[in-house]
Design an enzyme around this catalytic site. Structure first.
Site, PDB file in Angstrom:
ATOM      1  N   GLY A 171       4.284   2.586  -1.038  1.00 34.20           N
ATOM      2  CA  GLY A 171       5.569   2.404  -1.213  1.00 34.20           C
ATOM      3  C   GLY A 171       6.026   2.962  -0.051  1.00 34.20           C
ATOM      4  CD  GLN A 226       9.403   7.862   1.542  1.00 33.19           C
ATOM      5  OE1 GLN A 226       9.322   6.742   0.927  1.00 33.19           O
ATOM      6  NE2 GLN A 226       8.593   8.240   1.672  1.00 33.19           N
ATOM      7  CB  CYS A 284       5.597  11.832  -1.342  1.00 30.68           C
ATOM      8  SG  CYS A 284       7.344  11.107  -0.632  1.00 30.68           S
ATOM      9  CG  LEU A 285       3.810   7.704   3.018  1.00 30.85           C
ATOM     10  CD1 LEU A 285       4.341   6.210   3.370  1.00 30.85           C
ATOM     11  CD2 LEU A 285       2.601   7.964   3.403  1.00 30.85           C
ATOM     12  CG  HIS A 336       7.056   8.023  -5.767  1.00 34.21           C
ATOM     13  ND1 HIS A 336       6.589   9.485  -5.629  1.00 34.21           N
ATOM     14  CD2 HIS A 336       7.349   8.075  -4.551  1.00 34.21           C
ATOM     15  CE1 HIS A 336       6.462   9.650  -4.468  1.00 34.21           C
ATOM     16  NE2 HIS A 336       7.036   8.980  -3.673  1.00 34.21           N
ATOM     17  CD  GLU A 337       8.257   4.333  -2.942  1.00 33.41           C
ATOM     18  OE1 GLU A 337       9.019   5.064  -2.191  1.00 33.41           O
ATOM     19  OE2 GLU A 337       7.154   4.522  -2.969  1.00 33.41           O
ATOM     20  CG  HIS A 364      11.830   8.420  -1.796  1.00 34.12           C
ATOM     21  ND1 HIS A 364      11.418   9.769  -1.546  1.00 34.12           N
ATOM     22  CD2 HIS A 364      10.220   7.954  -2.131  1.00 34.12           C
ATOM     23  CE1 HIS A 364      10.384   9.986  -1.198  1.00 34.12           C
ATOM     24  NE2 HIS A 364       9.815   8.982  -1.661  1.00 34.12           N
TER      25      HIS A 364
END
Ligand code: GNR
Ligand code: NI
Length: 169
Positions: free
Chosen positions: A46, A51, A91-92, A133-134, A137
């Site tokens: 994702g 981000q 997480c990226l 999660h997204e 963000h």
């Protein structure tokens, strides 16, 4: 096509609250394509616009094994949530750290696609976790916010150290 730069914790830009998307034009769809390319290349399941330093309510995801189920959610909302489950998350924007996070087990999501059409679906398991999660963000929230301040601060120090080291390399 273009790969976009992914921001890393503790960059304060990750705390920005994203604004709703109101214009569904080719420029938006180009950003969606670039976000998919960036997500697949990372690789991740994702990616939220936050981000990549674009502060609009847009996320892309693909939780399939073969990376062949791309899904783009614009202005997403969770309209129903049930149950609780704990999953190891990464997480990226917090590279190299994985910790258990408690989230709703089952959700119903309403969103728009990249042409502004309304879509609605149910999600559970990894897909449900990924949507939640997204969406965090887009509200400037990271999975590390659910950890103890001790754990969060340890992760912050390690990432800051790594970034300083990279500047010397
Ligand atoms: O690639 C990712 N994997 C992942 C694993 C468990 C729970 C959440 C995620 S999302 C993450 C990509 C990312 O950081 N998206 O914001
Ligand atoms: Ni993330």
């Amino acid at each position: 096509m273009a790969l976009l730069n992914i921001l890393h914790f503790p960059d304060p830009k990750l705390r920005t609250v994203a604004k709703p998307v109101t214009v569904f034009d080719p420029e938006l769809r180009q950003l969606v394509r670039d976000m998919f390319e960036t997500m697949y290349e990372a690789p991740g399941i994702g990616l939220a616009a936050t981000q990549v330093d674009r502060h609009i309510r847009l996320l892309v995801m693909d939780v399939s094994d073969q990376s062949n189920h791309p899904r783009c959610l614009i202005n997403p909302e969770i309209v129903e949530a049930d149950g609780e489950e704990e999953t190891d998350e990464g997480c990226l924007s917090v590279p190299g750290f994985y910790e258990k996070v408690r989230r709703a087990e089952h959700i119903r999501v309403r969103a728009q696609n990249d042409f502004g059409e309304t879509i609605e679906f149910e999600a559970e398991g990894l897909e449900g976790v990924c949507v939640q999660h997204e969406m965090d963000h887009l509200d400037g929230k990271l999975f590390v916010d659910y950890l103890s301040s001790l754990k969060r601060n340890r992760i912050r120090s390690k990432l800051v150290k790594q970034m300083k080291q990279k500047d010397f390399d």
